[in-house]
Design a protein around this motif. Structure first.
Motif, PDB file in Angstrom:
ATOM      1  N   VAL A   1      10.755   0.554 -10.818  1.00 12.95           N
ATOM      2  CA  VAL A   1      11.743  -0.512 -10.903  1.00 12.95           C
ATOM      3  C   VAL A   1      11.082  -1.801 -10.413  1.00 12.95           C
ATOM      4  O   VAL A   1      10.594  -1.852  -9.285  1.00 12.95           O
ATOM      5  CB  VAL A   1      12.978  -0.204 -10.034  1.00 12.95           C
ATOM      6  CG1 VAL A   1      14.002  -1.313 -10.141  1.00 12.95           C
ATOM      7  CG2 VAL A   1      13.585   1.139 -10.412  1.00 12.95           C
ATOM      8  N   PRO A   2      11.039  -2.847 -11.248  1.00 16.80           N
ATOM      9  CA  PRO A   2      10.437  -4.111 -10.805  1.00 16.80           C
ATOM     10  C   PRO A   2      11.141  -4.656  -9.557  1.00 16.80           C
ATOM     11  O   PRO A   2      12.377  -4.630  -9.469  1.00 16.80           O
ATOM     12  CB  PRO A   2      10.642  -5.045 -12.005  1.00 16.80           C
ATOM     13  CG  PRO A   2      10.820  -4.137 -13.186  1.00 16.80           C
ATOM     14  CD  PRO A   2      11.495  -2.914 -12.641  1.00 16.80           C
ATOM     15  N   LEU A   3      10.363  -5.110  -8.612  1.00 16.35           N
ATOM     16  CA  LEU A   3      10.935  -5.624  -7.364  1.00 16.35           C
ATOM     17  C   LEU A   3      11.941  -6.741  -7.608  1.00 16.35           C
ATOM     18  O   LEU A   3      12.925  -6.859  -6.885  1.00 16.35           O
ATOM     19  CB  LEU A   3       9.820  -6.109  -6.437  1.00 16.35           C
ATOM     20  CG  LEU A   3       8.908  -5.019  -5.874  1.00 16.35           C
ATOM     21  CD1 LEU A   3       7.804  -5.640  -5.027  1.00 16.35           C
ATOM     22  CD2 LEU A   3       9.694  -4.018  -5.066  1.00 16.35           C
ATOM     23  N   GLU A   4      11.716  -7.557  -8.632  1.00 18.26           N
ATOM     24  CA  GLU A   4      12.652  -8.642  -8.930  1.00 18.26           C
ATOM     25  C   GLU A   4      14.044  -8.083  -9.205  1.00 18.26           C
ATOM     26  O   GLU A   4      15.042  -8.656  -8.768  1.00 18.26           O
ATOM     27  CB  GLU A   4      12.186  -9.458 -10.138  1.00 18.26           C
ATOM     28  CG  GLU A   4      10.899 -10.208  -9.901  1.00 18.26           C
ATOM     29  CD  GLU A   4       9.667  -9.430 -10.368  1.00 18.26           C
ATOM     30  OE1 GLU A   4       9.619  -8.180 -10.216  1.00 18.26           O
ATOM     31  OE2 GLU A   4       8.745 -10.062 -10.878  1.00 18.26           O
ATOM     32  N   GLN A   5      14.128  -6.961  -9.911  1.00 17.47           N
ATOM     33  CA  GLN A   5      15.429  -6.349 -10.204  1.00 17.47           C
ATOM     34  C   GLN A   5      16.094  -5.826  -8.940  1.00 17.47           C
ATOM     35  O   GLN A   5      17.312  -5.923  -8.781  1.00 17.47           O
ATOM     36  CB  GLN A   5      15.273  -5.215 -11.218  1.00 17.47           C
ATOM     37  CG  GLN A   5      14.994  -5.682 -12.620  1.00 17.47           C
ATOM     38  CD  GLN A   5      14.918  -4.512 -13.592  1.00 17.47           C
ATOM     39  OE1 GLN A   5      15.160  -3.362 -13.245  1.00 17.47           O
ATOM     40  NE2 GLN A   5      14.572  -4.824 -14.830  1.00 17.47           N
TER      41      GLN A   5
ATOM     42  N   ALA B   1       0.811  -1.215   0.000  1.00 20.13           N
ATOM     43  CA  ALA B   1       0.000   0.000   0.000  1.00 20.13           C
ATOM     44  C   ALA B   1       0.844   1.266   0.000  1.00 20.13           C
ATOM     45  O   ALA B   1       0.404   2.300  -0.473  1.00 20.13           O
ATOM     46  CB  ALA B   1      -0.922  -0.002   1.217  1.00 20.13           C
ATOM     47  N   GLN B   2       2.054   1.186   0.509  1.00 16.78           N
ATOM     48  CA  GLN B   2       2.905   2.367   0.576  1.00 16.78           C
ATOM     49  C   GLN B   2       3.747   2.499  -0.693  1.00 16.78           C
ATOM     50  O   GLN B   2       4.014   1.522  -1.358  1.00 16.78           O
ATOM     51  CB  GLN B   2       3.809   2.320   1.811  1.00 16.78           C
ATOM     52  CG  GLN B   2       4.894   1.257   1.767  1.00 16.78           C
ATOM     53  CD  GLN B   2       4.417  -0.133   2.121  1.00 16.78           C
ATOM     54  OE1 GLN B   2       3.257  -0.363   2.420  1.00 16.78           O
ATOM     55  NE2 GLN B   2       5.326  -1.085   2.066  1.00 16.78           N
ATOM     56  N   PRO B   3       4.143   3.733  -1.040  1.00 15.49           N
ATOM     57  CA  PRO B   3       5.007   3.904  -2.212  1.00 15.49           C
ATOM     58  C   PRO B   3       6.331   3.163  -2.002  1.00 15.49           C
ATOM     59  O   PRO B   3       6.878   3.152  -0.903  1.00 15.49           O
ATOM     60  CB  PRO B   3       5.238   5.420  -2.266  1.00 15.49           C
ATOM     61  CG  PRO B   3       4.119   6.017  -1.508  1.00 15.49           C
ATOM     62  CD  PRO B   3       3.781   5.008  -0.436  1.00 15.49           C
ATOM     63  N   HIS B   4       6.815   2.532  -3.041  1.00 13.47           N
ATOM     64  CA  HIS B   4       8.107   1.848  -3.037  1.00 13.47           C
ATOM     65  C   HIS B   4       8.606   1.824  -4.481  1.00 13.47           C
ATOM     66  O   HIS B   4       7.863   2.210  -5.390  1.00 13.47           O
ATOM     67  CB  HIS B   4       8.000   0.447  -2.424  1.00 13.47           C
ATOM     68  CG  HIS B   4       7.026  -0.451  -3.106  1.00 13.47           C
ATOM     69  ND1 HIS B   4       7.269  -1.051  -4.325  1.00 13.47           N
ATOM     70  CD2 HIS B   4       5.776  -0.827  -2.751  1.00 13.47           C
ATOM     71  CE1 HIS B   4       6.237  -1.783  -4.676  1.00 13.47           C
ATOM     72  NE2 HIS B   4       5.307  -1.654  -3.740  1.00 13.47           N
ATOM     73  N   PRO B   5       9.827   1.416  -4.726  1.00 13.10           N
ATOM     74  CA  PRO B   5      10.362   1.484  -6.090  1.00 13.10           C
ATOM     75  C   PRO B   5       9.535   0.739  -7.139  1.00 13.10           C
ATOM     76  O   PRO B   5       9.586   1.079  -8.312  1.00 13.10           O
ATOM     77  CB  PRO B   5      11.750   0.858  -5.950  1.00 13.10           C
ATOM     78  CG  PRO B   5      12.131   1.122  -4.538  1.00 13.10           C
ATOM     79  CD  PRO B   5      10.846   0.995  -3.773  1.00 13.10           C
TER      80      PRO B   5
ATOM     81  N   THR C   1       6.306   0.819  -7.425  1.00  6.44           N
ATOM     82  CA  THR C   1       5.068   1.530  -7.763  1.00  6.44           C
ATOM     83  C   THR C   1       5.279   2.673  -8.748  1.00  6.44           C
ATOM     84  O   THR C   1       4.331   3.132  -9.365  1.00  6.44           O
ATOM     85  CB  THR C   1       4.393   2.123  -6.511  1.00  6.44           C
ATOM     86  OG1 THR C   1       5.241   3.146  -5.959  1.00  6.44           O
ATOM     87  CG2 THR C   1       4.077   1.069  -5.479  1.00  6.44           C
ATOM     88  N   GLY C   2       6.517   3.146  -8.847  1.00  2.00           N
ATOM     89  CA  GLY C   2       6.767   4.310  -9.705  1.00  2.00           C
ATOM     90  C   GLY C   2       6.366   5.613  -9.047  1.00  2.00           C
ATOM     91  O   GLY C   2       6.243   6.643  -9.695  1.00  2.00           O
ATOM     92  N   GLU C   3       6.157   5.569  -7.742  1.00  5.75           N
ATOM     93  CA  GLU C   3       5.797   6.773  -6.993  1.00  5.75           C
ATOM     94  C   GLU C   3       6.764   6.951  -5.839  1.00  5.75           C
ATOM     95  O   GLU C   3       7.054   6.010  -5.105  1.00  5.75           O
ATOM     96  CB  GLU C   3       4.372   6.643  -6.445  1.00  5.75           C
ATOM     97  CG  GLU C   3       3.883   7.845  -5.700  1.00  5.75           C
ATOM     98  CD  GLU C   3       2.473   7.667  -5.151  1.00  5.75           C
ATOM     99  OE1 GLU C   3       2.118   8.430  -4.246  1.00  5.75           O
ATOM    100  OE2 GLU C   3       1.752   6.776  -5.612  1.00  5.75           O
ATOM    101  N   LYS C   4       7.277   8.181  -5.690  1.00  2.52           N
ATOM    102  CA  LYS C   4       8.173   8.475  -4.579  1.00  2.52           C
ATOM    103  C   LYS C   4       7.373   8.562  -3.286  1.00  2.52           C
ATOM    104  O   LYS C   4       6.153   8.748  -3.310  1.00  2.52           O
ATOM    105  CB  LYS C   4       8.909   9.789  -4.818  1.00  2.52           C
ATOM    106  CG  LYS C   4       9.843   9.764  -6.004  1.00  2.52           C
ATOM    107  CD  LYS C   4      10.519  11.115  -6.178  1.00  2.52           C
ATOM    108  CE  LYS C   4      11.450  11.116  -7.365  1.00  2.52           C
ATOM    109  NZ  LYS C   4      12.127  12.410  -7.514  1.00  2.52           N
ATOM    110  N   ILE C   5       8.058   8.469  -2.167  1.00  2.00           N
ATOM    111  CA  ILE C   5       7.389   8.553  -0.867  1.00  2.00           C
ATOM    112  C   ILE C   5       6.703   9.906  -0.687  1.00  2.00           C
ATOM    113  O   ILE C   5       5.746  10.038   0.067  1.00  2.00           O
ATOM    114  CB  ILE C   5       8.379   8.262   0.287  1.00  2.00           C
ATOM    115  CG1 ILE C   5       7.620   7.937   1.556  1.00  2.00           C
ATOM    116  CG2 ILE C   5       9.353   9.397   0.472  1.00  2.00           C
ATOM    117  CD1 ILE C   5       8.451   7.298   2.636  1.00  2.00           C
ATOM    118  N   THR C   6       7.152  10.912  -1.439  1.00  2.00           N
ATOM    119  CA  THR C   6       6.553  12.252  -1.381  1.00  2.00           C
ATOM    120  C   THR C   6       5.268  12.347  -2.197  1.00  2.00           C
ATOM    121  O   THR C   6       4.594  13.361  -2.171  1.00  2.00           O
ATOM    122  CB  THR C   6       7.549  13.290  -1.928  1.00  2.00           C
ATOM    123  OG1 THR C   6       7.854  12.949  -3.285  1.00  2.00           O
ATOM    124  CG2 THR C   6       8.813  13.353  -1.099  1.00  2.00           C
ATOM    125  N   GLY C   7       4.961  11.279  -2.965  1.00  2.00           N
ATOM    126  CA  GLY C   7       3.782  11.290  -3.816  1.00  2.00           C
ATOM    127  C   GLY C   7       4.076  11.732  -5.247  1.00  2.00           C
ATOM    128  O   GLY C   7       3.222  11.645  -6.111  1.00  2.00           O
TER     129      GLY C   7
END
Length: 72
Positions: free
Chosen positions: A27-31, A9-13, A15-21
């Motif tokens: 970046v795919p989590l697998e990478q 639910a939170q922004p992470h690499p 999602t393509g969204e920075k923690i600032t929104g």
């Protein structure tokens, strides 16, 4: 033994969204996991709605040595 989880639910690499929104680079989590040094044979990507697939991944991860990651 350490465990880390993300609810998704939170922004992470991934999602393509920075923690600032603000928009960020997706970046795919697998990478990210591979970039952290996790071998492909210690990385499972499963659909958590597929119980058999998820159970199999968990069982394989328990049996393997070293760090491992399950993305679901």
């Amino acid at each position: 033994m350490g465990r880390r989880t993300w609810s998704g639910a939170q922004p992470h690499p991934g999602t393509g969204e920075k923690i600032t929104g603000e928009p960020g680079t997706k970046v795919p989590l697998e990478q990210i996991v591979k970039g952290a040094g996790i071998d492909e044979d210690h990385l499972w990507v499963v659909d958590s709605n597929e119980l058999k697939q998820t159970t199999k991944a968990i069982e394989e991860a328990i049996k393997s040595k070293g760090p491992k990651v399950i993305i679901s």
